[in-house]
Each structure stands twice: as structure tokens, then as C-alpha cells.
Design a protein around this motif. Structure first.
Motif, PDB file in Angstrom:
ATOM      1  N   TRP A   1       0.835  -1.202   0.000  1.00  0.00           N
ATOM      2  CA  TRP A   1       0.000   0.000   0.000  1.00  0.00           C
ATOM      3  C   TRP A   1       0.869   1.252   0.000  1.00  0.00           C
ATOM      4  CZ3 TRP A   1      -3.015  -1.891   4.943  1.00  0.00           C
ATOM      5  CH2 TRP A   1      -3.869  -2.951   4.589  1.00  0.00           C
ATOM      6  N   VAL A   2       0.346   2.342  -0.545  1.00  0.00           N
ATOM      7  CA  VAL A   2       1.059   3.616  -0.531  1.00  0.00           C
ATOM      8  C   VAL A   2       0.971   4.214   0.866  1.00  0.00           C
ATOM      9  CG1 VAL A   2       1.191   5.945  -1.477  1.00  0.00           C
ATOM     10  CG2 VAL A   2       0.568   4.017  -2.969  1.00  0.00           C
ATOM     11  N   ARG A   3       2.155   4.402   1.483  1.00  0.00           N
ATOM     12  CA  ARG A   3       2.208   4.944   2.849  1.00  0.00           C
ATOM     13  C   ARG A   3       2.241   6.456   2.847  1.00  0.00           C
ATOM     14  NH1 ARG A   3       6.622   2.950   6.725  1.00  0.00           N
ATOM     15  NH2 ARG A   3       8.008   3.114   4.934  1.00  0.00           N
ATOM     16  N   ASN A   4       1.809   7.037   3.956  1.00  0.00           N
ATOM     17  CA  ASN A   4       1.826   8.499   4.062  1.00  0.00           C
ATOM     18  C   ASN A   4       3.166   9.052   4.556  1.00  0.00           C
ATOM     19  OD1 ASN A   4       1.751   7.802   6.723  1.00  0.00           O
ATOM     20  ND2 ASN A   4      -0.213   8.780   7.197  1.00  0.00           N
ATOM     21  N   ARG A   5       4.105   8.146   4.876  1.00  0.00           N
ATOM     22  CA  ARG A   5       5.440   8.592   5.265  1.00  0.00           C
ATOM     23  C   ARG A   5       6.475   7.620   4.701  1.00  0.00           C
ATOM     24  NH1 ARG A   5       6.293  12.460   8.857  1.00  0.00           N
ATOM     25  NH2 ARG A   5       8.351  11.753   9.431  1.00  0.00           N
ATOM     26  N   ASN A   6       7.655   8.143   4.348  1.00  0.00           N
ATOM     27  CA  ASN A   6       8.756   7.281   3.943  1.00  0.00           C
ATOM     28  C   ASN A   6      10.046   7.989   4.272  1.00  0.00           C
ATOM     29  OD1 ASN A   6      10.078   5.062   2.925  1.00  0.00           O
ATOM     30  ND2 ASN A   6      10.023   5.771   0.807  1.00  0.00           N
ATOM     31  N   GLU A   7      10.956   7.281   4.890  1.00  0.00           N
ATOM     32  CA  GLU A   7      12.258   7.838   5.243  1.00  0.00           C
ATOM     33  C   GLU A   7      12.110   9.199   5.941  1.00  0.00           C
ATOM     34  OE1 GLU A   7      15.378   6.462   4.112  1.00  0.00           O
ATOM     35  OE2 GLU A   7      14.457   4.693   3.213  1.00  0.00           O
ATOM     36  N   GLY A   8      11.103   9.290   6.797  1.00  0.00           N
ATOM     37  CA  GLY A   8      10.964  10.488   7.625  1.00  0.00           C
ATOM     38  C   GLY A   8      10.277  11.665   6.952  1.00  0.00           C
ATOM     39  N   GLN A   9       9.790  11.484   5.729  1.00  0.00           N
ATOM     40  CA  GLN A   9       9.111  12.593   5.056  1.00  0.00           C
ATOM     41  C   GLN A   9       7.627  12.275   4.865  1.00  0.00           C
ATOM     42  OE1 GLN A   9      10.887  15.352   2.600  1.00  0.00           O
ATOM     43  NE2 GLN A   9      12.476  13.956   1.841  1.00  0.00           N
ATOM     44  N   ASP A  10       6.795  13.324   4.921  1.00  0.00           N
ATOM     45  CA  ASP A  10       5.371  13.144   4.674  1.00  0.00           C
ATOM     46  C   ASP A  10       5.115  13.060   3.175  1.00  0.00           C
ATOM     47  OD1 ASP A  10       4.230  13.281   7.342  1.00  0.00           O
ATOM     48  OD2 ASP A  10       4.983  15.337   7.372  1.00  0.00           O
ATOM     49  N   VAL A  11       4.503  11.949   2.779  1.00  0.00           N
ATOM     50  CA  VAL A  11       4.257  11.711   1.354  1.00  0.00           C
ATOM     51  C   VAL A  11       2.818  12.105   1.017  1.00  0.00           C
ATOM     52  CG1 VAL A  11       4.173   9.945  -0.444  1.00  0.00           C
ATOM     53  CG2 VAL A  11       5.928   9.832   1.347  1.00  0.00           C
ATOM     54  N   LEU A  12       2.648  12.844  -0.082  1.00  0.00           N
ATOM     55  CA  LEU A  12       1.312  13.254  -0.531  1.00  0.00           C
ATOM     56  C   LEU A  12       0.738  12.258  -1.517  1.00  0.00           C
ATOM     57  CD1 LEU A  12       1.526  17.087  -1.198  1.00  0.00           C
ATOM     58  CD2 LEU A  12       0.304  15.877   0.622  1.00  0.00           C
TER      59      LEU A  12
ATOM     60  N   GLU B   1       0.731 -24.228  -6.194  1.00  0.00           N
ATOM     61  CA  GLU B   1      -0.227 -24.510  -7.270  1.00  0.00           C
ATOM     62  C   GLU B   1      -0.289 -23.338  -8.253  1.00  0.00           C
ATOM     63  OE1 GLU B   1      -1.768 -27.435  -6.991  1.00  0.00           O
ATOM     64  OE2 GLU B   1      -3.324 -27.385  -8.532  1.00  0.00           O
ATOM     65  N   HIS B   2      -0.565 -22.140  -7.728  1.00  0.00           N
ATOM     66  CA  HIS B   2      -0.678 -20.963  -8.587  1.00  0.00           C
ATOM     67  C   HIS B   2       0.040 -19.784  -7.940  1.00  0.00           C
ATOM     68  CE1 HIS B   2      -3.607 -22.902 -11.140  1.00  0.00           C
ATOM     69  NE2 HIS B   2      -4.417 -23.110 -10.126  1.00  0.00           N
ATOM     70  N   ALA B   3       0.531 -18.875  -8.777  1.00  0.00           N
ATOM     71  CA  ALA B   3       1.163 -17.658  -8.276  1.00  0.00           C
ATOM     72  C   ALA B   3       0.938 -16.545  -9.282  1.00  0.00           C
ATOM     73  CB  ALA B   3       2.664 -17.867  -8.058  1.00  0.00           C
ATOM     74  N   LEU B   4       0.570 -15.389  -8.753  1.00  0.00           N
ATOM     75  CA  LEU B   4       0.271 -14.252  -9.625  1.00  0.00           C
ATOM     76  C   LEU B   4       0.731 -12.967  -8.933  1.00  0.00           C
ATOM     77  CD1 LEU B   4      -1.270 -13.192 -12.191  1.00  0.00           C
ATOM     78  CD2 LEU B   4      -3.311 -13.087 -10.760  1.00  0.00           C
ATOM     79  N   CYS B   5       1.303 -12.067  -9.733  1.00  0.00           N
ATOM     80  CA  CYS B   5       1.692 -10.752  -9.208  1.00  0.00           C
ATOM     81  C   CYS B   5       1.168  -9.688 -10.166  1.00  0.00           C
ATOM     82  CB  CYS B   5       3.214 -10.665  -9.090  1.00  0.00           C
ATOM     83  SG  CYS B   5       3.804  -9.045  -8.528  1.00  0.00           S
ATOM     84  N   VAL B   6       0.528  -8.671  -9.609  1.00  0.00           N
ATOM     85  CA  VAL B   6       0.013  -7.563 -10.420  1.00  0.00           C
ATOM     86  C   VAL B   6       0.565  -6.262  -9.853  1.00  0.00           C
ATOM     87  CG1 VAL B   6      -2.032  -6.518 -11.447  1.00  0.00           C
ATOM     88  CG2 VAL B   6      -2.127  -8.889 -10.655  1.00  0.00           C
ATOM     89  N   HIS B   7       1.150  -5.437 -10.722  1.00  0.00           N
ATOM     90  CA  HIS B   7       1.731  -4.161 -10.280  1.00  0.00           C
ATOM     91  C   HIS B   7       1.026  -3.014 -10.983  1.00  0.00           C
ATOM     92  CE1 HIS B   7       4.569  -1.272  -8.787  1.00  0.00           C
ATOM     93  NE2 HIS B   7       5.321  -2.214  -8.242  1.00  0.00           N
ATOM     94  N   ARG B   8       0.728  -2.008 -10.201  1.00  0.00           N
ATOM     95  CA  ARG B   8       0.047  -0.842 -10.757  1.00  0.00           C
ATOM     96  C   ARG B   8       1.059   0.187 -11.226  1.00  0.00           C
ATOM     97  NH1 ARG B   8      -4.504   2.668  -8.161  1.00  0.00           N
ATOM     98  NH2 ARG B   8      -4.948   4.039  -9.942  1.00  0.00           N
ATOM     99  N   VAL B   9       0.705   0.990 -12.240  1.00  0.00           N
ATOM    100  CA  VAL B   9       1.514   2.138 -12.650  1.00  0.00           C
ATOM    101  C   VAL B   9       0.631   3.371 -12.736  1.00  0.00           C
ATOM    102  CG1 VAL B   9       3.315   0.869 -13.886  1.00  0.00           C
ATOM    103  CG2 VAL B   9       1.204   1.514 -15.080  1.00  0.00           C
ATOM    104  N   GLY B  10       1.283   4.536 -12.798  1.00  0.00           N
ATOM    105  CA  GLY B  10       0.555   5.801 -12.879  1.00  0.00           C
ATOM    106  C   GLY B  10       0.526   6.502 -11.537  1.00  0.00           C
ATOM    107  N   ALA B  11      -0.401   7.442 -11.375  1.00  0.00           N
ATOM    108  CA  ALA B  11      -0.492   8.251 -10.151  1.00  0.00           C
ATOM    109  C   ALA B  11      -1.313   7.519  -9.103  1.00  0.00           C
ATOM    110  CB  ALA B  11      -1.118   9.598 -10.470  1.00  0.00           C
ATOM    111  N   LEU B  12      -0.759   7.376  -7.894  1.00  0.00           N
ATOM    112  CA  LEU B  12      -1.469   6.687  -6.802  1.00  0.00           C
ATOM    113  C   LEU B  12      -1.582   7.588  -5.584  1.00  0.00           C
ATOM    114  CD1 LEU B  12      -0.406   4.163  -8.560  1.00  0.00           C
ATOM    115  CD2 LEU B  12      -0.675   2.896  -6.424  1.00  0.00           C
ATOM    116  N   GLU B  13      -2.713   7.487  -4.924  1.00  0.00           N
ATOM    117  CA  GLU B  13      -2.932   8.244  -3.693  1.00  0.00           C
ATOM    118  C   GLU B  13      -2.534   7.392  -2.485  1.00  0.00           C
ATOM    119  OE1 GLU B  13      -4.104  11.420  -3.858  1.00  0.00           O
ATOM    120  OE2 GLU B  13      -4.104  11.212  -6.042  1.00  0.00           O
TER     121      GLU B  13
END
Lengths: 158, 79, 158, 79
Positions: C34-45, C74-86
Motif C-alpha cells: 500500500w502507498v504509505r503516508n510517510r517514507n524515510e521520515g518525510q510526509d508523502v502526498l 499450485e498458482h502464483a500471480l503478481c500484479v503491479h500498478r503504474v501511474g499516479a497513486l494516492e
């Protein structure tokens, strides 16, 4: 939204998952235990889970509290189903949200491992050949009761 | 003599045919009570079981009191 | 239903999860980033993900194939999103179904770890203070571009 | 001289201002091409990057051919 709960209604992982979301969390790991169509070489038709609810809830909540203390995670929840379950149905769900993925993986694994070992819940398998048996109960085999042969495994299930 | 309530689960409930019994017993300890019921109901050996008294895990050596609720716990298999 | 895929539309873990179900499986583990609101001590918008899709798909599919070879799943799947995320949005989802839980946990962990290290996808964080920066790019700091200070961490994110 | 197509991502796209360029170059190897572009676009040091030729990871020493498509890969940060 942390803890452990038992329910006879079908589990709804989407609903519970939403309760664990937090803007401070970057990682979420969940485990789902599904009813398999085979176990220990026998074809399984359906399952029956029975719980000693008063103590199961206490012990389940203790396990989740331990996970929250051992690992830097945000939320942790485990829901276990009881009653009659069909093949493919969801028997247990564990969800953990955390700042980072390593802790989420480890805490989720801790909770499901401990729940399977410590929480007083029992599983009876009904087999294609008409037999049935309480899983992990080596001492339960009993001539005339159509229990299956004693198990050698010390590890409780999947 | 004391009166205790015993609730049965899983294989034990199948053997007794009832989910709960009220029992008059002279048993001092949980293990004594189990031995008594084992004879009556053809229960499995004690070694693989645990016991709970008043909805909390207890030692097999724990003393039973009048009015206690007792649950014998066969090997669990949740998940 | 095995593999890796990139999409700009919001991820739908329920839909993908249903594709991994099998009557032979007793365990299912999923990871969500998930997109976090903080990373490496900075507030992320907000965040912006960019992918080199042709190679990302190749490498992502190789990783899933490796997991299927290494672990009895049995099964394995990975889906990655691109573009602008909130904040709070789902950026990546990994799901693994298996006969037993140990393999499901290990394969899920393998896939997300390898994806984060090997798949050519980049993340730009936009901060509350007006700065922005490409994550993990120590060499990207550049006076006049409002990049954030170089990072010391060698570990790619959450 | 050969003609190669270079696609830019992330910080490199920000520096060039364009997602793709067609470049006439005398560069023999991928690393030569990067050195050439580094000067023009103020790119970061090569050491932290990888390179792909025709949509597959390649060595920096790989020979460039006419018509190749080249992508320089800054440190990734998916997930």
C-alpha cells in the motif's frame, strides 16, 4: 481492530481486510486456509469444525496480542469458521498490516502457526469411502466407530 | 463428594453422545476425574489430551472444586 | 493462472484471488503493498509509478516461473500498478496458493522480494514540503531539481 | 556510425525531457553510448545503473548494432 473471533457464517475476508488498513502501513499479508479435497492420501468430501469457544477466543486473542508485542505491526486479526464446510471453503483467515513487509509476513506466519497448535478447535473429515475421523487425534481411532487409522504426523495439517 | 460440570468436544462428545454432563465425583484432581470417565466412556489415553478448568488451561494435577466446569481437550486441529 | 502483469487501473485483489483457487489447495498467502503516508521520515502526498513494461513483464514472469519451480505451489500471480497513486492505494499484489501453508508463505515472500529488486519499475514520491524524488536513486539527487537528499539505504523500500 | 533508439525512464526522462530519442552514434558498446549521453543530459554515474538492449538485460560491454533499442535502467523501486 485487532483480535481473534469464531463464526459459523461464511468468512468475508474483504470486510475484515478493510478494517486493517492504515495510511501508515506499507505492507499487508494475509493467510487463508481452504478446505482441501484430499488429506493424508484420502479423498475428502466435507469437513466439520467444532470449537470450545470460551477458551478458543481467550487463546486466540492471546496469540494475536503476542504477535503485536513481538513484531512492529499495526493491526492483526484472525477469524476462524466453525460448523459444516464444503471443499474450497475458507476455514481460517489471518490478516496483518505493518509499516514494512518483513514484519507483516513474520507476524502472519506466527499467528497461523500458533492458532493451529494452541487454539481448541477440532476438525472432522468425512471421506469419500464413507469413513470419517477427527484430524490429529492418534488416540481417537476406535474399532466400530469408522474412525480412520491412527496418524503418525505430529504436525497439525496444512 | 463434589459436583462438577463436564463439557465434551470432538471425539469425546462422540463417545459420550452428549455435549455436557453434571457429575458427582470423589475425584481430587482433574486426572482422577478423567480416569473415572475414561472407564465409563471408553475415552482415549490421557497422555494426548489437555484439560481446562473454568475456561482456562489447567494442570492435570489441579485440585477440583465443587461447581467447577471441566473440559478435556483432545489434540487440536484448527486452521 | 500464473504470471505477472502491469496495469494502470486500480487493482482488484478479489478478482485475481478467485483465479488462484483450487480444490487441491489448503493454503493461500497474499501480499499487498500500500502507498504509505510517510517514507524515510518525510510526509508523502502521493506517488507515481513508471514501468519499462516490455522488460518488466518479462522479468516479472521469470520471477513467478522461478517461484513455481522452487516451491511446490499450485498458482502464483503478481500484479503491479503504474501511474499516479494516492495514499492508501494498492500498488502491488502477490497471491500464492499451495497444498500447504509453508510453501505458500515462502513463495509469496520470494516473489515480492525479487520483484522489488529486479523488475524495472520506478517510484516517484511527492512530499508535503513540495519536494519530490525517485526512490532508491542515490545518484538522482540534483541541485535545482528539488530532488530529495541521497539515500543511504541499499534496501528497496517497504 | 549507427542509429539507435534510446528510451528513457524515471530520473533519466526527467533530465532529457523526452521519453525517447533516435541517436546517431559512433559508440561501440552500451557503456560508450551512456558516456556520450551522460555529458549531454547530465545523467548520474553509470555504476548505479543497468542497461537493456532490445528489451533484454545486457552487459555494459555489449556491442551496439544499427537499429538497436537501448534502455538505461536506474535503481528500481517497485512494490
Amino acid at each position: 481492530m485487532n483480535g481473534f473471533r469464531i463464526q459459523s457464517a461464511a468468512l468475508q475476508p474483504n470486510v475484515d481486510r478493510a478494517m486493517l488498513q492504515s495510511e501508515a502501513c506499507g505492507g499487508f499479508v494475509s493467510f487463508e486456509g481452504w478446505v482441501r479435497n484430499r488429506n493424508e492420501g484420502q479423498d475428502v468430501l466435507r469437513l466439520e469444525y467444532q470449537a470450545y469457544e470460551a477458551l478458543a477466543n481467550k487463546e486466540g486473542n492471546r496469540i494475536v496480542a503476542e504477535a503485536l508485542q513481538r513484531y512492529p505491526i499495526e493491526h492483526a486479526l484472525c477469524v476462524h469458521r466453525v460448523g459444516a464446510l464444503e471443499i474450497g471453503e475458507l476455514a481460517v483467515w489471518v490478516g496483518v498490516s505493518a509499516g514494512h513487509r518483513d514484519e507483516a509476513f513474520r507476524a502472519c506466519r506466527y499467528i497461523i502457526d500458533e492458532v493451529k497448535h494452541r487454539v481448541p478447535i477440532w476438525k472432522k473429515e468425512h471421506y469419500l469411502n464413507g469413513d470419517s475421523g477427527w484430524v490429529n487425534c492418534e488416540a481417537c481411532a476406535h474399532p466400530g466407530h469408522h474412525d480412520r487409522p491412527p496418524e503418525k504426523s505430529k504436525e497439525p495439517g496444512a | 463428594m463434589k459436583t462438577v460440570q463436564v463439557e465434551y468436544f470432538a471425539v469425546l462428545r462422540e463417545r459420550t453422545g452428549v455435549p455436557v454432563e453434571t457429575i458427582e465425583t470423589a475425584a481430587e484432581k482433574a486426572s482422577d476425574l478423567y480416569a473415572e470417565l475414561q472407564q465409563r466412556h471408553d475415552f482415549p489415553e490421557l497422555a494426548s489430551l489437555k484439560v481446562a478448568i473454568n475456561d482456562e488451561f489447567a494442570d492435570w494435577d489441579a485440585a477440583l472444586c465443587n461447581g467447577d466446569s471441566v473440559v478435556f481437550i483432545p489434540p487440536v486441529a484448527g486452521g
